[in-house]
Enzyme design. Structure first.
Site, PDB file in Angstrom:
ATOM      1  N   GLU A  72     -34.300 -41.081  -3.947  1.00 59.96           N
ATOM      2  CA  GLU A  72     -35.783 -41.156  -4.643  1.00 59.96           C
ATOM      3  C   GLU A  72     -36.368 -39.761  -4.447  1.00 59.96           C
ATOM      4  O   GLU A  72     -36.063 -39.039  -3.655  1.00 59.96           O
ATOM      5  CB  GLU A  72     -36.486 -42.178  -4.230  1.00 59.96           C
ATOM      6  CG  GLU A  72     -36.835 -42.100  -2.524  1.00 59.96           C
ATOM      7  CD  GLU A  72     -37.581 -43.293  -1.867  1.00 59.96           C
ATOM      8  OE1 GLU A  72     -37.676 -44.423  -2.646  1.00 59.96           O
ATOM      9  OE2 GLU A  72     -38.174 -43.025  -1.010  1.00 59.96           O
ATOM     10  N   GLU A  76     -40.844 -49.042   1.243  1.00 57.06           N
ATOM     11  CA  GLU A  76     -40.173 -50.430   1.520  1.00 57.06           C
ATOM     12  C   GLU A  76     -41.069 -51.251   2.518  1.00 57.06           C
ATOM     13  O   GLU A  76     -42.298 -51.171   2.859  1.00 57.06           O
ATOM     14  CB  GLU A  76     -38.970 -49.857   2.527  1.00 57.06           C
ATOM     15  CG  GLU A  76     -39.446 -49.326   3.680  1.00 57.06           C
ATOM     16  CD  GLU A  76     -38.456 -48.630   4.566  1.00 57.06           C
ATOM     17  OE1 GLU A  76     -37.276 -49.313   4.173  1.00 57.06           O
ATOM     18  OE2 GLU A  76     -38.442 -47.940   5.473  1.00 57.06           O
ATOM     19  N   PHE A  81     -33.079 -31.518  20.479  1.00 51.29           N
ATOM     20  CA  PHE A  81     -33.438 -33.269  20.627  1.00 51.29           C
ATOM     21  C   PHE A  81     -31.990 -34.010  20.815  1.00 51.29           C
ATOM     22  O   PHE A  81     -32.069 -35.176  20.078  1.00 51.29           O
ATOM     23  CB  PHE A  81     -34.467 -33.882  19.775  1.00 51.29           C
ATOM     24  CG  PHE A  81     -35.756 -33.160  19.582  1.00 51.29           C
ATOM     25  CD1 PHE A  81     -36.566 -33.816  20.458  1.00 51.29           C
ATOM     26  CD2 PHE A  81     -35.971 -32.183  18.955  1.00 51.29           C
ATOM     27  CE1 PHE A  81     -37.869 -33.317  20.606  1.00 51.29           C
ATOM     28  CE2 PHE A  81     -37.199 -31.692  19.031  1.00 51.29           C
ATOM     29  CZ  PHE A  81     -38.239 -32.038  19.705  1.00 51.29           C
ATOM     30  N   ASN A 125     -40.465 -53.767   5.612  1.00 54.34           N
ATOM     31  CA  ASN A 125     -39.675 -54.090   6.772  1.00 54.34           C
ATOM     32  C   ASN A 125     -39.717 -55.571   6.831  1.00 54.34           C
ATOM     33  O   ASN A 125     -40.857 -55.866   7.455  1.00 54.34           O
ATOM     34  CB  ASN A 125     -39.782 -53.081   7.791  1.00 54.34           C
ATOM     35  CG  ASN A 125     -39.331 -51.958   7.585  1.00 54.34           C
ATOM     36  OD1 ASN A 125     -38.409 -51.419   7.317  1.00 54.34           O
ATOM     37  ND2 ASN A 125     -40.269 -50.610   8.045  1.00 54.34           N
ATOM     38  N   GLU A 181     -44.616 -50.487   3.804  1.00 56.02           N
ATOM     39  CA  GLU A 181     -44.863 -48.860   4.205  1.00 56.02           C
ATOM     40  C   GLU A 181     -45.219 -48.340   2.867  1.00 56.02           C
ATOM     41  O   GLU A 181     -44.521 -48.611   1.795  1.00 56.02           O
ATOM     42  CB  GLU A 181     -43.443 -48.530   4.920  1.00 56.02           C
ATOM     43  CG  GLU A 181     -43.335 -49.169   6.355  1.00 56.02           C
ATOM     44  CD  GLU A 181     -42.061 -48.467   6.927  1.00 56.02           C
ATOM     45  OE1 GLU A 181     -41.532 -47.618   6.241  1.00 56.02           O
ATOM     46  OE2 GLU A 181     -41.766 -48.610   8.071  1.00 56.02           O
ATOM     47  N   ASN A 236     -36.909 -38.196  10.343  1.00 53.88           N
ATOM     48  CA  ASN A 236     -37.434 -39.413   9.930  1.00 53.88           C
ATOM     49  C   ASN A 236     -37.506 -40.622  10.890  1.00 53.88           C
ATOM     50  O   ASN A 236     -37.557 -41.603  10.265  1.00 53.88           O
ATOM     51  CB  ASN A 236     -36.405 -39.959   8.637  1.00 53.88           C
ATOM     52  CG  ASN A 236     -36.539 -38.922   7.231  1.00 53.88           C
ATOM     53  OD1 ASN A 236     -37.444 -38.541   6.772  1.00 53.88           O
ATOM     54  ND2 ASN A 236     -35.372 -38.356   7.152  1.00 53.88           N
ATOM     55  N   LYS A 254     -33.462 -51.684  -0.223  1.00 52.45           N
ATOM     56  CA  LYS A 254     -34.607 -51.012  -0.575  1.00 52.45           C
ATOM     57  C   LYS A 254     -34.336 -50.675  -2.265  1.00 52.45           C
ATOM     58  O   LYS A 254     -35.443 -50.476  -2.688  1.00 52.45           O
ATOM     59  CB  LYS A 254     -34.358 -49.520  -0.171  1.00 52.45           C
ATOM     60  CG  LYS A 254     -34.781 -49.465   1.534  1.00 52.45           C
ATOM     61  CD  LYS A 254     -34.572 -48.252   1.946  1.00 52.45           C
ATOM     62  CE  LYS A 254     -35.033 -48.087   3.426  1.00 52.45           C
ATOM     63  NZ  LYS A 254     -34.235 -49.076   4.476  1.00 52.45           N
TER      64      LYS A 254
END
Length: 857
Positions: free
Chosen positions: A323, A416, A503, A418, A403, A363, A239
């Protein structure tokens, strides 16, 4: 005797030999052919699963005793052979054209391994699966032509062990390696190792005849990595480096520090320089792993530690970057398929209409769809222009995804690229070209195979480019997607996790597993119109399979495609989830179903903060409207009547209903409703008034005037797991989970689980005198919320803790979970368990002194 490590190869039905390849020393491998005909009982396999036919070739495994690190293991024969076949057909091609590869190895597991195997088989390519001992009975092992055991359950010594995977390639003679996603898919060292390998090239046969006249001489062939080059993975998969490359290519990038973060203090310094909020993220990999959003310095300290540990666990690389975090954006991505054209010697680039992947938790994507309801055509065109510039700049060949974050003003920023196949690639496939329902769409896995073999993007895919979107007139309007698209597709990821407990991962046997039909008629508008939805399931599980804590918790992906509209696709996915039965492990279907019913989601307002905005206190269950609750009362009454009708002496509540029937939602102490004036008309439509009630001193008090409910149809068999009804002007599927010893039935409607108790008036009056049970007080104990591994304690005995203070870390399915104190001023009296030990759900981690003993208030 030295340790013998197993590499077992299971040959497909019809092969004359069963080969066992065993490791006899640390450096020498020998293959021994065992002349043994496949038994007759293994020669055929036919079974039906849900509405789909198992049409893949069955594979057989013999009972064999192996040794792995001095541990004696034995695998039993499969008496009931299993295979999987999903909506994407695995029927072999009937053409005699030479396939791009003779044999490939899939360096992955679960649903993505099966997805790749099916596409390979469709194009006459043999497949090799790899598996850990925990996955010995997994479907991807059964479906492949051959399978190689590469080690114990821990991914670090199996799926992430480059030496073992490369040895499996060497042993099986695979000409290509597809990494899937996750694991080694974005590991440039692995890709480079594969690129350096060679295997013996076997002659390709057509109708049993060799196409090579020089059969006496074996030729060497380089193994192909079915993905981008190792150089592209290294430069774009990192990245930090990818942001620099994107800047050079003229791609809009997000503000941040273009370098590696060296310490927590360094991260805090950067955060204060660029301003909060910031995101800490792993330099390698993706999928939401190793990411933390931070708003304060203390959150950076905690996030740095957790992100670094997760990055190392998932990707073997603990480098981090920081970032600026763009608040309330949409997560938009552009799918790319590019490859060198062998005729023109130029790079062909296909860009597909965008995917919206903004419904995320921690995320990690939960729901994806295409096209995005947020993006404007002008924004799409500019994004694709920049994507093409980036792809050309690095000479990228294969499937990949760029993305972006897009704010409410349509400003977008590069996140980024992928360098692999994405989890959500099915939504792109299903709307590409003329649409999934026509068969004229893009199979991205097939495209990757062709590009990796050097044959370039298939011409039939190049022909799907929209003539109005060529390079010459790309800026003149239109929708902005290179590859034309039809309709709308939406995907939900189904995870083995408990949405009612934050979760947290869930493990155990999958006791029941039933998939929905592949075609569904759903309501597409308020005027009652119905449309057809196409349902695709990409799954890696079968009934009886044990879900372990060793790997990512994803069970399957369920995709709904409508040739006509987004609202139809949403309705189709909801209906499919209603008919998707998973029992034995907790899962997120109730949560996903609730999101699909959310008004903001239906209207297309889906920023990345959606879950935090609509579920600020977590998920407590799907919420039914008051009208839907009364409809559920009516349905439950008729289901109970059908069930009790099998008995000779039904309870008095269901004899005739003259005085009405009481239905309690949530059990005996839940909300109570009175059903009265039940009738049936000449057309067989049942009706009833449903009124909410409460108990007075000596009588039942009506809270409202009641609502009139009509039900035109109910299909239910007491032995079935489903009930299908026509109520409220629409078709509805409910799951029926049986009843307990007191007659309470558990029903699931719209993903909402409800305990329902049907009683007579007298029974209800008596129940009102019963005391509600008091839950057990475990306030002085801290329990493990999930099965997993105890990573560390942050406190010691005698420490006084504050509310929210970190107590320990539990790792489950490779995710680090911080357990925090639910008390303020409490003293730790005892630590239970040892660091590194396995934990059961609800196992005691530590306990506090009684508050009166510690003197705290």
């Amino acid at each position: 005797m030295s340790s013998i490590k197993l590499f077992s190869i299971m040959l497909g039905v019809g092969s004359p030999y069963c080969q066992r390849i065993s490791r006899a020393s640390s450096s020498i491998y020998r293959a021994t052919s065992i002349v043994s005909t496949i038994p007759q009982e293994y020669s055929t396999c036919a079974a039906t699963k849900s509405s789909r036919q198992y049409n893949s070739t069955a594979r057989a495994i013999y009972t064999s005793t192996y040794y792995l690190n001095n541990q004696h293991l034995q695998y039993s024969p499969r008496n009931s052979l299993q295979s999987t076949a999903r909506s994407i057909s695995s029927t072999p091609s009937t053409t005699n054209d030479k396939p791009p590869f003779r044999k490939i190895l899939i360096a992955n597991r679960g649903e993505i391994a099966i997805r790749i195997i099916e596409s390979a088989h469709k194009h006459n390519i043999k497949t090799v699966a790899i598996y850990s001992t925990a996955d010995a009975n997994s479907p991807h092992v059964t479906l492949a032509n051959e399978a190689v055991c590469i080690g114990p359950p821990a991914s670090s010594v199996s799926y992430l062990d480059i030496n073992k995977v490369c040895k499996a390639i060497e042993l099986t003679g695979a000409e290509g390696v597809h990494p899937g996603y996750g694991f080694l898919s974005e590991n440039s060292h692995f890709a480079e190792r594969v690129e350096e390998m060679v295997v013996n090239e076997e002659p390709y046969k057509v109708d049993g005849e060799s196409t090579n006249n020089n059969n006496s001489q074996e030729e060497k062939k380089k193994v192909k990595f079915i993905g981008p080059s190792s150089h592209a993975i290294e430069s774009l998969g990192d990245k930090i480096q990818s942001k620099l490359i994107a800047d050079e290519a003229g791609v809009s990038t997000i503000p941040g520090y273009n370098g590696e973060i060296t310490s927590p203090e360094h991260a805090i310094q950067i955060a204060n320089d660029i301003g909060y909020p910031i995101m800490i993220k792993a330099s390698s990999g993706g999928g939401g792993k190793g990411m933390r959003i931070c708003y304060t310095d203390p959150e950076v300290l905690e996030g740095y530690k957790l992100s670094k540990a997760e990055a190392l666990s998932f990707f073997g690389d603990d480098r981090l970057l920081v970032e600026k975090y763009v608040e309330d954006p949409h997560h938009i991505e552009i799918q790319v398929l590019s490859g060198m054209n062998p005729t023109t010697n130029e790079l062909d680039i296909l860009c597909f209409v965008e995917r919206e992947c903004s419904i995320q938790r921690r995320n990690q994507k939960v729901i994806e769809e295409s096209p995005s309801p947020h993006l404007l055509p002008s924004t799409r065109r500019e994004m694709i222009r920049q994507v093409k510039s980036l792809v050309r700049n690095v000479n990228y060949e294969s499937a990949g995804t760029v993305e972006f974050l897009v704010d409410k003003h349509q400003n977008f920023y590069f996140l980024e690229m992928n360098t692999r196949l994405q989890v959500e690639h099915p939504v792109t496939e299903m709307i590409s070209g003329d649409g999934y329902h026509t068969g004229n769409y893009v199979d991205l896995v097939h495209g990757m195979l062709e590009v990796a073999s050097g044959r370039g993007i298939p011409q039939k895919y190049l022909d799907l480019v929209d003539d109005s979107e060529t390079e010459e007139n790309f800026k003149d309007g239109g929708e902005g997607a290179n590859v034309r698209y039809t309709g709308h597709a939406i995907e939900a990821r189904i995870y083995a996790e408990d949405p009612f407990r934050g979760f947290l991962p869930s493990t155990g046997p999958l006791v029941k597993y039933v998939e929905p039909p592949s075609l569904l008629n759903v309501k597409s508008s308020d005027n009652g119109d119905e449309d057809t939805c196409h349902i695709r399931i990409d799954t890696g599980v079968v009934p009886g399979m044990v879900i372990t804590p060793h790997y990512d918790p994803i069970l399957s992906k369920i995709i709904s495609y409508s040739p006509t509209s987004r609202i139809t696709a949403i309705s189709g996915l909801g209906s499919a989830l209603d008919q998707y039965l998973l029992r034995g492990v907790q899962h997120n279907v109730p949560f996903v179903r609730d999101v699909l019913r959310n008004t903001d989601f239906i209207q297309g307002y889906t920023p990345t903060g959606f879950i935090g905005q609509h579920y600020p206190d977590g998920f407590s269950g799907g919420q039914l409207s008051e009208r839907e609750r009364r409809e559920l009362d009516f349905i439950a009454t008729e289901i109970a009547r059908m069930r009790e009708g099998l008995l000779k002496n039904p309870p008095m509540a269901l004899l005739d209903g003259t005085d009405g029937v009481i239905v309690c939602l949530g059990g005996m102490f839940g909300d109570a409703y009175l059903l009265c004036h039940q009738s049936i008309d000449d057309e067989g439509v049942l009706s009833s008034y449903v009124t909410k009630i409460q108990n007075g001193d000596d009588e039942i008090v009506l809270i409202d005037d009641g609502q009139f409910i009509e039900m035109s149809e109910l299909e239910y068999e007491p032995s079935s797991d489903f009930a299908n009804v026509q109520i409220g002007g629409e078709s509805r599927a409910l799951q029926v989970h049986g009843e307990d010893e007191v007659g309470m039935i558990k029903l699931t409607m719209y993903g909402s689980d409800t305990d329902v108790l049907v009683m007579s008036l007298d029974e209800y009056k008596l129940s009102c005198h019963m005391e509600e049970p008091v839950p057990l007080d475990l306030g002085d104990f801290v329990l493990s919320p999930m099965p997993g591994t105890l990573i560390s304690f942050a406190v010691k005995e005698g420490d006084v803790v504050e509310l929210g203070q970190e107590l320990c870390v539990v790792e489950a399915m490779k995710m680090q979970n911080v357990i925090k104190s639910h008390k303020a001023g409490a003293t730790v009296s005892k630590l239970h368990g040892e660091v590194g030990a396995s934990l059961r759900a609800d196992e005691i981690l530590l306990e506090f002194e009684k508050m009166e003993e510690s003197g705290s208030v």
